[in-house]
Write a protein that holds these residues in place. Sequence first.
Motif, PDB file in Angstrom:
ATOM      1  N   GLY A  44       4.966  46.925  44.901  1.00 49.56           N
ATOM      2  CA  GLY A  44       3.810  46.054  45.637  1.00 49.56           C
ATOM      3  C   GLY A  44       4.823  45.761  46.788  1.00 49.56           C
ATOM      4  N   GLN A  45       3.812  44.354  47.714  1.00 48.96           N
ATOM      5  CA  GLN A  45       4.210  44.501  49.127  1.00 48.96           C
ATOM      6  C   GLN A  45       5.972  43.733  48.902  1.00 48.96           C
ATOM      7  OE1 GLN A  45       2.054  45.604  50.635  1.00 48.96           O
ATOM      8  NE2 GLN A  45       2.142  43.860  51.660  1.00 48.96           N
ATOM      9  N   ARG A  46       6.586  44.002  50.423  1.00 48.89           N
ATOM     10  CA  ARG A  46       7.568  42.703  50.354  1.00 48.89           C
ATOM     11  C   ARG A  46       8.030  41.515  49.955  1.00 48.89           C
ATOM     12  NH1 ARG A  46      11.150  45.119  56.025  1.00 48.89           N
ATOM     13  NH2 ARG A  46      12.492  44.065  54.908  1.00 48.89           N
ATOM     14  N   ARG A  47       9.142  41.227  49.444  1.00 50.66           N
ATOM     15  CA  ARG A  47       9.042  39.752  48.687  1.00 50.66           C
ATOM     16  C   ARG A  47       8.513  39.827  48.179  1.00 50.66           C
ATOM     17  NH1 ARG A  47      13.927  37.599  50.546  1.00 50.66           N
ATOM     18  NH2 ARG A  47      12.874  35.263  50.078  1.00 50.66           N
ATOM     19  N   SER A  48       7.956  40.196  46.999  1.00 54.86           N
ATOM     20  CA  SER A  48       6.162  40.377  46.088  1.00 54.86           C
ATOM     21  C   SER A  48       7.660  39.508  44.386  1.00 54.86           C
ATOM     22  CB  SER A  48       5.955  40.885  45.881  1.00 54.86           C
ATOM     23  OG  SER A  48       6.494  42.062  45.475  1.00 54.86           O
ATOM     24  N   GLY A  49       8.351  39.950  44.739  1.00 55.42           N
ATOM     25  CA  GLY A  49       9.625  39.362  43.570  1.00 55.42           C
ATOM     26  C   GLY A  49       9.792  40.841  42.501  1.00 55.42           C
ATOM     27  N   LYS A  50       9.744  42.028  42.743  1.00 59.35           N
ATOM     28  CA  LYS A  50       9.639  43.165  42.083  1.00 59.35           C
ATOM     29  C   LYS A  50      11.449  43.269  41.455  1.00 59.35           C
ATOM     30  CE  LYS A  50       8.590  45.522  45.443  1.00 59.35           C
ATOM     31  NZ  LYS A  50       8.132  44.793  46.518  1.00 59.35           N
ATOM     32  N   SER A  51      12.356  43.234  42.491  1.00 59.10           N
ATOM     33  CA  SER A  51      13.838  43.285  42.218  1.00 59.10           C
ATOM     34  C   SER A  51      13.883  41.966  41.321  1.00 59.10           C
ATOM     35  CB  SER A  51      14.935  43.387  42.950  1.00 59.10           C
ATOM     36  OG  SER A  51      14.134  44.080  44.036  1.00 59.10           O
ATOM     37  N   GLU A 100      18.850  41.255  47.977  1.00 59.34           N
ATOM     38  CA  GLU A 100      18.318  41.356  49.287  1.00 59.34           C
ATOM     39  C   GLU A 100      17.344  42.104  48.891  1.00 59.34           C
ATOM     40  OE1 GLU A 100      22.067  42.984  50.905  1.00 59.34           O
ATOM     41  OE2 GLU A 100      23.071  40.970  50.854  1.00 59.34           O
ATOM     42  N   THR A 101      16.462  42.676  50.411  1.00 60.90           N
ATOM     43  CA  THR A 101      15.091  43.617  50.208  1.00 60.90           C
ATOM     44  C   THR A 101      15.582  44.557  49.937  1.00 60.90           C
ATOM     45  OG1 THR A 101      13.581  44.043  51.519  1.00 60.90           O
ATOM     46  CG2 THR A 101      15.485  44.531  52.519  1.00 60.90           C
ATOM     47  N   THR A 102      14.907  45.267  48.683  1.00 59.02           N
ATOM     48  CA  THR A 102      15.416  46.802  48.515  1.00 59.02           C
ATOM     49  C   THR A 102      14.811  47.949  49.500  1.00 59.02           C
ATOM     50  OG1 THR A 102      14.684  45.817  46.794  1.00 59.02           O
ATOM     51  CG2 THR A 102      15.260  48.256  46.436  1.00 59.02           C
ATOM     52  N   PRO A 114      10.617  49.487  47.225  1.00 60.99           N
ATOM     53  CA  PRO A 114      11.581  49.032  48.656  1.00 60.99           C
ATOM     54  C   PRO A 114       9.707  47.992  48.146  1.00 60.99           C
ATOM     55  CG  PRO A 114      11.806  51.017  48.956  1.00 60.99           C
ATOM     56  CD  PRO A 114      11.586  51.296  47.603  1.00 60.99           C
ATOM     57  N   GLY A 115       9.524  47.339  49.237  1.00 56.02           N
ATOM     58  CA  GLY A 115       7.826  46.924  49.048  1.00 56.02           C
ATOM     59  C   GLY A 115       7.740  47.455  50.630  1.00 56.02           C
ATOM     60  N   HIS A 116       8.554  48.103  51.549  1.00 58.33           N
ATOM     61  CA  HIS A 116       8.021  48.490  52.369  1.00 58.33           C
ATOM     62  C   HIS A 116       7.314  49.879  52.687  1.00 58.33           C
ATOM     63  CE1 HIS A 116      11.988  48.736  53.263  1.00 58.33           C
ATOM     64  NE2 HIS A 116      11.655  50.325  53.556  1.00 58.33           N
ATOM     65  N   ALA A 127       1.267  34.974  44.260  1.00 68.63           N
ATOM     66  CA  ALA A 127       0.780  34.338  45.045  1.00 68.63           C
ATOM     67  C   ALA A 127       0.430  33.143  44.875  1.00 68.63           C
ATOM     68  CB  ALA A 127       0.360  33.963  43.143  1.00 68.63           C
ATOM     69  N   GLN A 128       1.585  33.272  45.724  1.00 63.99           N
ATOM     70  CA  GLN A 128       1.861  31.860  46.950  1.00 63.99           C
ATOM     71  C   GLN A 128       1.765  32.423  48.577  1.00 63.99           C
ATOM     72  OE1 GLN A 128       5.488  29.670  46.262  1.00 63.99           O
ATOM     73  NE2 GLN A 128       5.351  30.072  43.404  1.00 63.99           N
ATOM     74  N   ASP A 129       1.435  34.036  48.551  1.00 60.51           N
ATOM     75  CA  ASP A 129       1.205  33.841  49.900  1.00 60.51           C
ATOM     76  C   ASP A 129       0.573  35.033  50.012  1.00 60.51           C
ATOM     77  OD1 ASP A 129       2.210  35.039  52.360  1.00 60.51           O
ATOM     78  OD2 ASP A 129       3.002  36.524  51.329  1.00 60.51           O
ATOM     79  N   THR A 173       2.280  35.559  36.124  1.00 65.29           N
ATOM     80  CA  THR A 173       3.890  36.150  35.806  1.00 65.29           C
ATOM     81  C   THR A 173       4.296  34.653  36.368  1.00 65.29           C
ATOM     82  OG1 THR A 173       3.974  37.431  37.066  1.00 65.29           O
ATOM     83  CG2 THR A 173       3.870  38.137  34.809  1.00 65.29           C
ATOM     84  N   SER A 174       5.256  33.943  35.900  1.00 65.32           N
ATOM     85  CA  SER A 174       6.811  33.432  36.552  1.00 65.32           C
ATOM     86  C   SER A 174       8.571  34.459  36.586  1.00 65.32           C
ATOM     87  CB  SER A 174       6.698  31.725  36.865  1.00 65.32           C
ATOM     88  OG  SER A 174       7.625  31.834  37.299  1.00 65.32           O
ATOM     89  N   ILE A 175       9.696  33.825  37.158  1.00 59.40           N
ATOM     90  CA  ILE A 175      10.546  34.273  36.051  1.00 59.40           C
ATOM     91  C   ILE A 175      11.281  32.865  35.752  1.00 59.40           C
ATOM     92  CG2 ILE A 175      11.003  36.324  37.800  1.00 59.40           C
ATOM     93  CD1 ILE A 175      12.806  34.805  39.620  1.00 59.40           C
ATOM     94  N   TYR A 176      10.310  31.965  36.200  1.00 58.81           N
ATOM     95  CA  TYR A 176      11.391  30.731  35.906  1.00 58.81           C
ATOM     96  C   TYR A 176      10.313  30.618  34.496  1.00 58.81           C
ATOM     97  CZ  TYR A 176      13.331  30.187  40.149  1.00 58.81           C
ATOM     98  OH  TYR A 176      13.685  30.330  41.652  1.00 58.81           O
TER      99      TYR A 176
END
Lengths: 348, 391
Positions: free
Chosen positions: B72-79, B98-100, B120-122, B148-150, B220-223
């Motif tokens: 998925g995209q960068r900072r989408s939450g994979k890690s 940190e970014t993967t 990595p997202g990129h 989903a917030q982006d 989904t959400s990690i919270y």
Amino acid sequence: MNSGKRQKQRKVLLMGKSGAGKSSMRSIVFSNYVAKDVRRLGATIDVEHSNIKFMGNLMLNLWDCGGQDGFMENYLTHQREHVFSNVAVLIFVFDVESREFQSDLVDYSYIVQALGECSPQAKIFCLIHKMDLVTARLRLPLFEERIEFIRGSSEGFKDSVDFFATSIWDQSLYKAWTQIIYYLIPNASTIESLLQQLAEVIDARELILYERTTCLMVTHVTRGLEGQNPFTDRFERISSILKTHKQSMARHTGIPAGSANFAEMQIKTSRFMFFITRLTENTNLAASIPPSEQVFNAARVNILLARHRFAELDISNKPRAGLSHAYQRTSDDKELADIAAGYVGGKA
Amino acid sequence: MTSSVESSSAQSNSHDDSQEGFRTPTNLTLMKYLQELPDAERPPNPLQQQYHTGRVPNSKAGDGKPRLLLMGQRRSGKSSISGVVFHKLPPAETLYIETTIRVKKESMHSFMDFQIWDFPGHLDYFDPAFDVDKIFDEIGALIWVIDAQDEYLDAINRLNATILNLQNSYPNINIEVFVHKVDGLSEDYKMDTFRDIIQRVQDELSDAGYENAPVSFYQTSIYDHSIFEAFSKVIQKLIPQLPTLESLLNSLCANCRIEKAYLFDVLSKIYIATDTSPTDIGSYEICSDYIDVVVDIGEIYGWERPNENGESESEIEETGGTDCESLITMERKGNNYLYLKEINKYLALVCLMGDDSPAEKKALIDYNVGVFQKALSQVFPFSNGTNATTT
Ligand SMILES: Nc1nc2c(ncn2[C@@H]2O[C@H](COP(=O)(O)OP(=O)(O)OP(=O)(O)O)[C@@H](O)[C@H]2O)c(=O)[nH]1
Ligand SMILES: Nc1nc2c(ncn2[C@@H]2O[C@H](COP(=O)(O)OP(=O)(O)OP(=O)(O)O)[C@@H](O)[C@H]2O)c(=O)[nH]1
Ligand SMILES: [Mg+2]
Ligand SMILES: [Mg+2]
């Protein structure tokens, strides 16, 4: 025995700078909030009073004192007598992240002065709070440094003041409050010796008495090898586990968290058996015993039989007219009925 | 890792064993049920089946561990997802991840072994510099994470390109789309976003001539527990014995008046099967929280004691941790409420009891759960101990 039935009112002041986290901890410990709910709390206006009944005659009379400058000034001047007299315990909360520690110290020393005048017998607990915001590595040195300064401003209480590092995000909050409550319980030693006897009768490795609503430990008895249990933080850890579970049950059943109580929880493994069951109106008893069905069954029966002896130590069920009536929470009548039903012979 | 060997032989015996275990007056027991399972529900060819690779037809490398690819995209939450689900990372601490930079491969050892590859997202996943076959070879599921917030149009374009790319060489890959970080959204906005994403993916794929692509969507959400529920469903698709497990659980529920029964992987708190009555996140939550309670107290009082009466601890140790049982009775109802039983080293059965399930039923539960446990040891033959750790 009659003297055992009288409620002991104990006035507890909760003070500190606005935003230090006083109301947050009060809501978590006493009102079944979870840590992430406290963001919703607004600043406390003036003083919020709450009364909490505990095992062993203790009636906690908690004053959550709003910490904004105007209110603070008021406590120290116009309301000085009213606020600082007859205090059993002062809990002063320091925000570890505060940018103005010096000014926090000045506030503290004014309050200590007032307390020294009006209630010189009081006990002070200082909580260095929001420790989660500090890198783990720096927590201890920072804590010790703060203790040094605060002790220096504690005047007559210098040698008796106790310190805790706390955070609403872990069990450290329960650890601190357990100590505070233990200090306040008037007949702790009677309860302990009764618990000791019970532990011997049922051959328990450990018995822990928990207050039901807060899940705070009242006291515990540990026997034999269990004394070597490497988890020395287990008492507050179990508090925190029980509290979380209570909330989880409340969410699932739709019962308000205050009354989402289990009658019994049991865990049996090849290394130990464990159960928690209601002991008195205000307490639950947790027992860790050797892994044997026989011991387990006998323990349950014996605890049932011992209930009334602990109930005598518990706070009076019949509120005196007038004053004390105000302190009874609404759910009590219902709970009383439940207990009565319990005594008749097991499940209603 | 060669645990595939024992699976085949044990599995082919399972039906004979079950006959032996069936010696009860009750005609509703699980064993009977197992006996009557239609053959169709057994893996079609037990000898070649590697039970833990799931329905993955394109196994070439053959190390036998299904892969879960997080893309998925960068900072989408994979890690963050990988950390929270598999490393018990507190959600708030994902803020500091940190970014993967390069693909992070991890192995999970549990009731089945699988790998998680956090990308990595990129990266362009089809860059010729990559050996595409190496990535998608042994795949179990491709999990595509969308924030989903982006702004999500780019994410959808890349997802569709990926699906179309894989369509020919790997048509059987399960594609799982996590519409992620829904915790920050209002109920309405959340639903709208979710529908919009589904619509766009499906429309574009069918425009490109790819109908009925094997794509599933989750919020989904990690919270909260939603990320665990979604992972549960993803993993369940990789377990060929799922229908058998579901039948066993259905039967257990019917016999003991259990409202809802979950078979949990204790460590990850992913449930690998549940009975087929409707699930809701609430039931999952209470059962999952209950595991925490039991595991924590188990840790506190299950410490290794020095010998008490000169008795050897080592005996206990061998079975230790696989025999835990727990029960909660509610005050207001006076009924059994929650029940937990460790089934083997990795799995625990957690049940929400129905209202009409008074304490006297305990004997019935004990009996039927015993039967269930036995049946399960035939479905997952590794579970009876030592060979589970062969590497
Ligand atoms: N990180 C962290 N934040 C906390 C902790 N305890 C409280 N807070 C935060 O601190 C803020 C202020 O908390 P309150 O409890 O309202 O503060 P207060 O001391 O009652 O303030 P006044 O009522 O104005 O005196 C809240 O937003 C909490 O989220 C903690 O242990 N850690
Ligand atoms: N609100 C919210 N934030 C989340 C959630 N999951 C992850 N995040 C946040 O999203 C940010 C990025 O998370 P990462 O896990 O590093 O994202 P990534 O997809 O691995 O990013 P790359 O490695 O750069 O591809 C972090 O600040 C997380 O705290 C979620 O469910 N809800
Ligand atoms: Mg406040
Ligand atoms: Mg990453």
